[in-house]
Scaffold this motif. Structure first.
Motif, PDB file in Angstrom:
ATOM      1  N   GLU A  79      80.024  39.505  17.419  1.00 12.83           N
ATOM      2  CA  GLU A  79      80.239  38.299  16.615  1.00 12.83           C
ATOM      3  C   GLU A  79      79.917  38.568  15.156  1.00 12.83           C
ATOM      4  O   GLU A  79      80.645  38.181  14.251  1.00 12.83           O
ATOM      5  N   ARG A  80      78.819  39.277  14.924  1.00  9.82           N
ATOM      6  CA  ARG A  80      78.450  39.584  13.545  1.00  9.82           C
ATOM      7  C   ARG A  80      79.508  40.450  12.878  1.00  9.82           C
ATOM      8  O   ARG A  80      79.870  40.241  11.731  1.00  9.82           O
ATOM      9  N   SER A  81      79.987  41.449  13.610  1.00  7.52           N
ATOM     10  CA  SER A  81      80.976  42.347  13.029  1.00  7.52           C
ATOM     11  C   SER A  81      82.246  41.601  12.680  1.00  7.52           C
ATOM     12  O   SER A  81      82.804  41.755  11.592  1.00  7.52           O
ATOM     13  N   ASN A 237      82.003  48.329  18.492  1.00  5.21           N
ATOM     14  CA  ASN A 237      82.276  48.656  19.891  1.00  5.21           C
ATOM     15  C   ASN A 237      83.032  47.508  20.548  1.00  5.21           C
ATOM     16  O   ASN A 237      82.675  47.028  21.628  1.00  5.21           O
ATOM     17  N   SER A 238      84.078  47.072  19.881  1.00  7.19           N
ATOM     18  CA  SER A 238      84.854  45.935  20.361  1.00  7.19           C
ATOM     19  C   SER A 238      85.849  46.331  21.440  1.00  7.19           C
ATOM     20  O   SER A 238      86.370  45.478  22.142  1.00  7.19           O
ATOM     21  N   TYR A 243      89.750  48.963  14.987  1.00  6.68           N
ATOM     22  CA  TYR A 243      88.558  48.267  14.498  1.00  6.68           C
ATOM     23  C   TYR A 243      87.315  49.144  14.630  1.00  6.68           C
ATOM     24  O   TYR A 243      86.496  49.249  13.714  1.00  6.68           O
ATOM     25  N   ASP A 244      87.160  49.809  15.784  1.00 15.86           N
ATOM     26  CA  ASP A 244      86.002  50.665  16.009  1.00 15.86           C
ATOM     27  C   ASP A 244      86.062  51.920  15.144  1.00 15.86           C
ATOM     28  O   ASP A 244      85.031  52.422  14.702  1.00 15.86           O
ATOM     29  N   PHE A 245      87.260  52.441  14.898  1.00 16.78           N
ATOM     30  CA  PHE A 245      87.428  53.581  13.995  1.00 16.78           C
ATOM     31  C   PHE A 245      86.972  53.208  12.594  1.00 16.78           C
ATOM     32  O   PHE A 245      86.320  54.004  11.905  1.00 16.78           O
ATOM     33  N   PHE A 246      87.288  51.992  12.173  1.00 15.11           N
ATOM     34  CA  PHE A 246      86.920  51.545  10.828  1.00 15.11           C
ATOM     35  C   PHE A 246      85.407  51.350  10.698  1.00 15.11           C
ATOM     36  O   PHE A 246      84.779  51.856   9.771  1.00 15.11           O
ATOM     37  N   LEU A 247      84.817  50.620  11.635  1.00 13.75           N
ATOM     38  CA  LEU A 247      83.392  50.311  11.524  1.00 13.75           C
ATOM     39  C   LEU A 247      82.496  51.463  11.959  1.00 13.75           C
ATOM     40  O   LEU A 247      81.398  51.621  11.436  1.00 13.75           O
ATOM     41  N   ASP A 325      74.534  49.594  10.941  1.00  9.27           N
ATOM     42  CA  ASP A 325      75.971  49.883  10.878  1.00  9.27           C
ATOM     43  C   ASP A 325      76.296  51.227  11.511  1.00  9.27           C
ATOM     44  O   ASP A 325      75.589  52.226  11.304  1.00  9.27           O
ATOM     45  N   GLY A 326      77.391  51.257  12.287  1.00  9.35           N
ATOM     46  CA  GLY A 326      77.892  52.519  12.796  1.00  9.35           C
ATOM     47  C   GLY A 326      78.479  53.355  11.675  1.00  9.35           C
ATOM     48  O   GLY A 326      78.738  52.870  10.571  1.00  9.35           O
ATOM     49  N   PHE A 327      78.686  54.630  11.954  1.00 11.44           N
ATOM     50  CA  PHE A 327      79.240  55.516  10.937  1.00 11.44           C
ATOM     51  C   PHE A 327      80.703  55.785  11.272  1.00 11.44           C
ATOM     52  O   PHE A 327      81.031  56.577  12.159  1.00 11.44           O
ATOM     53  N   GLY A 328      81.575  55.088  10.564  1.00 11.10           N
ATOM     54  CA  GLY A 328      83.009  55.225  10.746  1.00 11.10           C
ATOM     55  C   GLY A 328      83.687  55.359   9.395  1.00 11.10           C
ATOM     56  O   GLY A 328      83.071  55.738   8.393  1.00 11.10           O
ATOM     57  N   PHE A 329      84.957  54.993   9.347  1.00 11.33           N
ATOM     58  CA  PHE A 329      85.723  55.165   8.109  1.00 11.33           C
ATOM     59  C   PHE A 329      85.148  54.344   6.967  1.00 11.33           C
ATOM     60  O   PHE A 329      85.150  54.794   5.821  1.00 11.33           O
ATOM     61  N   MET A 330      84.659  53.148   7.249  1.00  5.69           N
ATOM     62  CA  MET A 330      84.146  52.280   6.198  1.00  5.69           C
ATOM     63  C   MET A 330      83.089  52.988   5.360  1.00  5.69           C
ATOM     64  O   MET A 330      83.173  53.044   4.125  1.00  5.69           O
ATOM     65  N   LEU A 331      82.081  53.545   6.007  1.00  6.13           N
ATOM     66  CA  LEU A 331      81.019  54.221   5.277  1.00  6.13           C
ATOM     67  C   LEU A 331      81.440  55.620   4.840  1.00  6.13           C
ATOM     68  O   LEU A 331      81.094  56.054   3.737  1.00  6.13           O
ATOM     69  N   ALA A 332      82.181  56.343   5.679  1.00  5.78           N
ATOM     70  CA  ALA A 332      82.571  57.712   5.323  1.00  5.78           C
ATOM     71  C   ALA A 332      83.435  57.728   4.066  1.00  5.78           C
ATOM     72  O   ALA A 332      83.181  58.497   3.125  1.00  5.78           O
ATOM     73  N   PHE A 333      84.472  56.879   4.027  1.00  2.00           N
ATOM     74  CA  PHE A 333      85.322  56.827   2.844  1.00  2.00           C
ATOM     75  C   PHE A 333      84.536  56.328   1.637  1.00  2.00           C
ATOM     76  O   PHE A 333      84.684  56.852   0.522  1.00  2.00           O
TER      77      PHE A 333
END
Length: 490
Positions: A79-81, A237-238, A243-247, A325-333
């Motif tokens: 829900e938060r995500s 982890n939806s 979405y999961d790739f991004f977050l 926060d998970g480590f995905g594209f959002m933080l990596a980019f």
């Protein structure tokens, strides 16, 4: 930021934690695109539930993309995500929108009109974006920073307690990496390294950095498929791959003791930012005989900011970037591409659009930056001191509010002025970074506009989380400290 970054690193003692600065990340473009509302509504009545997920329920939720009468059971993390970053379509859009925005800024800064709004003056072909030399240079840069990360650290700190009650250990050697990088670059320049040629490679470097972010994010996504459940982040982890790739799915992806997220948060992006700034200064000296006063100010202000972030590197271990926060594209980019190539926008602008700046105006701008830094560092130091030792004489006399969690909320000092004094200091410094570029163009003020939207978005998220965590104590804190960021204004 990011970055933290990376503001980036500060939140009131005892409060729920909010990510940095900085180079603060993720950017608020989701808000601008109308995607951040998420549309998650708690419903007390259940109607035609089509699917129930076998996870800890908190309420039936519906979003605008789910269609009339479709309801899905969501976990708290989901829900938060969704409420923070929008529905799955929003994540897919941001995968394209964020790199496009970065390249638009790079092209606008070097064009004659330097328009922030409107199409760029020209669109480069693939031959202008792809360069094997840029790829080798970028890989060498990442390899250098990884090697500096592995050097013995002046201190090793423990992170927050994880789901399995363990704590990860982190080397605190970011400032050491900055100093060693400066020494190596200085030695290279004395040996004939053409640092001034770097500005001509910004487009291909940004292109390979973006490719690296996509490939690296795919690696992280695949790695998370075999990670234990206890290693996964609350969000990301939806079950939707995009979405999961991004977050990002995994909270702290590591190989042995090399922590990918912690490494990327500060090292290649922030240090790369000041290196690009220095290269732009050297290029201006080649073109015009000497760097302008405006270029010196931008370099000095932003070097101070990056040096401060790396000197207080341990503070990032309590931010949401690391703990939530998970480590995905959002933080990596954001960490390896967005920060170095967009946060250097003022210096890029000054190289192609020189500005005359007198000493009186320069003195005023220095004063503005000093005030912002004083507020930013004072608020952060007060919070850190109180968190480590509430009996410290420097904070022992501050007034607090007790909470049901056993922690206390600072309600005097910097944190009695506004609820986010660190954000106020950040915004004042952002203004000082833009003023040397004059007022004839809006482009150099992109960072200020972007950062304002980002911090307002983060502040709203922080308010919701703290209200949920501290309840009545937070309501009392808001009553006693009514202003959020700007006294008497907001």
């Amino acid at each position: 930021m990011a970055p933290r970054l990376w503001s980036r690193w500060s939140f009131p003692a005892g409060r729920c934690q909010d990510p940095p600065n900085k180079h603060v990340w993720p950017p608020p473009l989701a808000c601008w695109a109308g995607l951040s509302g998420g549309g998650v509504l708690k419903l007390k009545l259940l109607r035609r539930a089509r699917r129930v997920r076998p996870r800890a329920p908190i309420g039936w939720c519906a979003g605008p993309s789910m269609g009339r009468g479709r309801f899905h059971l969501k976990t708290l993390g989901q829900e938060r995500s969704l409420s923070a970053f929008g529905v799955q379509a929003g994540a897919a859009a941001l995968l394209l929108l964020l790199p496009a925005t970065m390249f638009h800024l790079l092209l606008a800064a070097r064009s004659g009109p330097a328009r922030l709004l409107g199409p760029p003056a020209y669109l480069p072909g693939l031959e202008a974006l792809w360069s094997p030399r840029a790829l080798l240079l970028w890989l060498a840069w990442l390899g250098l920073q990884a090697a500096l990360y592995l050097l013995p650290a002046r201190k090793v700190a423990e992170g927050q307690e994880l789901k399995d009650e363990s704590r990860l250990r982190y080397p605190i050697n970011g400032f050491q990496a900055l100093v060693l990088t400066a020494l190596l670059v200085g030695l290279g320049m004395s040996a004939g390294l053409p640092l001034g040629a770097l500005p001509e490679m910004l487009l291909p470097l940004a292109f390979v950095a973006t490719l690296t972010a996509f490939i690296f994010s795919l690696f992280l996504y695949m790695k998370a498929q075999v990670a234990p459940v206890s290693a996964l982040a609350p969000g990301g982890n939806s079950g939707n791959p995009i979405y999961d790739f991004f977050l990002g799915r995994e909270l702290n992806p590591r190989i042995c003791f090399f922590d990918f997220k912690y490494f990327c948060e500060l090292r290649p992006g922030l240090i790369g930012w000041v290196l690009i700034n220095m290269a732009l200064l050297m290029k201006e000296a080649e073109l015009r005989g000497s760097p302008s006063l405006a270029m010196w100010l931008v370099n000095g202000f932003q070097l101070l900011y990056v040096g401060d972030a790396l000197w207080h590197e341990e503070a990032i271990l309590t931010t949401m970037d690391i703990t939530h926060d998970g480590f995905g594209f959002m933080l990596a980019f954001g960490d390896i591409a967005w920060v170095p190539f967009t946060y250097s926008l003022q210096a890029q602008f000054l190289l192609h659009h020189p500005q005359s700046l007198g000493l009186p105006m320069a003195s005023v701008i220095c004063l503005i930056n000093a005030i912002g830094y004083y507020i930013f560092r004072g608020a952060n130091s007060q919070k850190n001191t109180f968190r480590k030792n509430p009996s410290d004489p420097r904070v022992a006399g501050l007034e607090t509010i007790s909470t049901a969690t056993g922690r206390k909320l600072l309600v005097s000092g910097w944190w009695g002025m506004v609820r986010h004094p660190n954000y106020l200091g950040d915004l004042i410094m952002a203004l000082a970074w833009s003023l040397p570029c004059g007022v004839s163009h809006l482009l150099p003020y992109f960072y200020l506009l972007y950062f304002t939207a980002l911090l307002v978005h983060r502040e709203a998220r922080d308010e919701r989380q703290c209200l949920q965590k501290y309840g009545l104590a937070w309501q009392e804190y808001c009553r006693r400290v009514p202003y959020r960021i700007m006294p008497y204004i907001y």
